[in-house]
Design a protein around this motif. Structure first.
Motif, mmCIF file in Angstrom:
data_model
loop_
_atom_site.group_PDB
_atom_site.id
_atom_site.type_symbol
_atom_site.label_atom_id
_atom_site.label_comp_id
_atom_site.label_asym_id
_atom_site.label_seq_id
_atom_site.Cartn_x
_atom_site.Cartn_y
_atom_site.Cartn_z
ATOM 1 N N ASP A 99 0.855 -1.177 0.000
ATOM 2 C CA ASP A 99 0.000 0.000 0.000
ATOM 3 C C ASP A 99 0.897 1.235 0.000
ATOM 4 N N ASP A 100 0.298 2.395 -0.297
ATOM 5 C CA ASP A 100 1.127 3.601 -0.396
ATOM 6 C C ASP A 100 1.451 4.202 0.957
ATOM 7 N N VAL A 101 0.479 4.213 1.882
ATOM 8 C CA VAL A 101 0.724 4.843 3.179
ATOM 9 C C VAL A 101 -0.024 4.096 4.275
ATOM 10 N N TYR A 102 0.612 3.986 5.430
ATOM 11 C CA TYR A 102 0.011 3.367 6.608
ATOM 12 C C TYR A 102 -0.342 4.476 7.581
ATOM 13 N N THR A 103 -1.637 4.585 7.909
ATOM 14 C CA THR A 103 -2.086 5.608 8.857
ATOM 15 C C THR A 103 -2.515 4.922 10.156
ATOM 16 N N THR A 104 -3.755 4.461 10.219
ATOM 17 C CA THR A 104 -4.192 3.673 11.381
ATOM 18 C C THR A 104 -4.035 2.184 11.121
ATOM 19 N N GLY A 105 -3.850 1.812 9.873
ATOM 20 C CA GLY A 105 -3.705 0.403 9.527
ATOM 21 C C GLY A 105 -5.015 -0.311 9.248
ATOM 22 N N ALA A 106 -6.130 0.410 9.280
ATOM 23 C CA ALA A 106 -7.434 -0.244 9.111
ATOM 24 C C ALA A 106 -7.534 -0.990 7.788
ATOM 25 N N THR A 107 -7.070 -0.374 6.709
ATOM 26 C CA THR A 107 -7.201 -0.985 5.385
ATOM 27 C C THR A 107 -6.360 -2.242 5.266
ATOM 28 N N VAL B 193 1.822 -12.756 6.172
ATOM 29 C CA VAL B 193 1.573 -11.508 5.455
ATOM 30 C C VAL B 193 2.438 -10.408 6.047
ATOM 31 N N THR B 194 3.310 -9.852 5.234
ATOM 32 C CA THR B 194 4.094 -8.683 5.603
ATOM 33 C C THR B 194 3.506 -7.481 4.879
ATOM 34 N N VAL B 195 3.226 -6.428 5.609
ATOM 35 C CA VAL B 195 2.737 -5.195 5.002
ATOM 36 C C VAL B 195 3.939 -4.305 4.697
ATOM 37 N N LEU B 196 4.027 -3.837 3.461
ATOM 38 C CA LEU B 196 5.113 -2.943 3.047
ATOM 39 C C LEU B 196 4.500 -1.700 2.418
ATOM 40 N N THR B 197 4.754 -0.551 3.028
ATOM 41 C CA THR B 197 4.218 0.707 2.511
ATOM 42 C C THR B 197 5.359 1.688 2.233
ATOM 43 N N PHE B 198 5.053 2.690 1.418
ATOM 44 C CA PHE B 198 6.057 3.714 1.157
ATOM 45 C C PHE B 198 6.172 4.668 2.344
ATOM 46 N N ALA B 199 5.046 5.045 2.929
ATOM 47 C CA ALA B 199 5.046 6.022 4.016
ATOM 48 C C ALA B 199 4.287 5.481 5.222
ATOM 49 N N MET B 200 4.592 6.050 6.390
ATOM 50 C CA MET B 200 3.897 5.716 7.621
ATOM 51 C C MET B 200 3.635 6.997 8.396
#
Length: 264
Positions: free
Chosen positions: A225-233, A249-256
């Motif tokens: 995903d592009d950005v992790y905010t609260t992580g809900a998505t 499952v590893t989550v990899l985002t560009f921004a946090m």
């Protein structure tokens, strides 16, 4: 051969044609206009890079950080340390990794990719993600982008997470699994919602197509995903993948989105 009654094939042809048309348009733009900083536009030696000023605004997320949530610590508590947040509220995913804090030039890059039709930024951003997620990618079986609902994809014409995943697949050599995980609920935009509102908004929003469970079952996946905010998505998407049999499952985002550093 095209099956006239197969909408998935038509969507694939449409999205593929749109992708190549955008690449051609961006190539023409680069010829007409000299390369500039990907965020501020200041002339630089080559495209797909940042000027020195914008580069200094990037807060890269480096160790020491929580091995589960990827949140940076304000001191080094030792290898393998897990944050209080991860202990109190364990996420459904196995780990989260992100390139940098969601501010400064990083926020601008996310916004330009997501809303500005700047899909040409995806390869540069994916290169940074390759470094941030190198360990997980080395062990992964496949890369999966967080999907958009079909109506939002139709209106936007592209999925920023899929653009990042496609570029990352080329760089890492890992296959991209697209279309197995689908968004079945037409959710409202997450921007402006509270943490609880975001979680409620995406509850039950994702599922893995039954006919494509084999692409998920027993596999170690990297969810993009592009950005992790609260992580809900990504939490909702992870639950769908794990229900379909994904082993990791590893989550990899560009921004946090982070306020600063955290303690143990």
């Amino acid at each position: 051969m095209i099956e006239w009654r197969n909408p998935a094939q038509w969507r694939g042809l449409f999205q593929g044609g749109w992708h190549h048309a955008r690449k051609f348009a961006h190539g023409v733009r680069d010829i007409v206009y000299p390369p500039g900083c990907a965020t501020c536009g200041l002339p630089i030696g080559q495209g797909g890079a940042l000027c020195s000023g914008c580069w200094r605004s990037v807060r890269f997320i480096e160790r020491p950080f929580c091995e589960v949530l990827g949140l940076p610590f304000n001191y080094d508590p030792g290898a393998g340390m897990i944050s209080a947040q991860a202990i109190a509220d364990p996420p459904p995913f196995d780990r989260l990794r992100a390139v940098a804090a969601h501010d400064g030039a990083v926020r601008d890059l996310v916004h330009r990719l997501k809303y500005g039709d700047r899909t040409d930024l995806a390869p540069m951003m994916a290169g940074w993600m390759l470094r941030a997620g190198r360990e997980a990618l080395a062990e992964a079986d496949a890369i999966v982008p967080v999907p958009l609902h079909r109506w939002r994809l139709f209106s936007r014409q592209y999925n920023q997470s899929a653009e990042l995943a496609r570029a990352l697949a080329r760089l890492s050599g890992k296959p991209m699994v697209s279309g197995a995980l689908v968004r079945v609920k037409r959710t409202q935009k997450q921007v402006g919602l509270s943490a609880k509102g975001r979680a409620d908004n995406v509850r039950g929003a994702f599922r893995v197509l039954e006919r494509r469970r084999a692409e998920v079952m027993g596999r170690r996946l990297v969810l993009i995903d592009d950005v992790y905010t609260t992580g809900a998505t990504v939490k909702a998407a992870t639950r769908a993948l794990k229900r379909a049999g994904a082993t990791e499952v590893t989550v990899l985002t560009f921004a946090m989105a982070i306020a600063g550093t955290i303690s143990t």
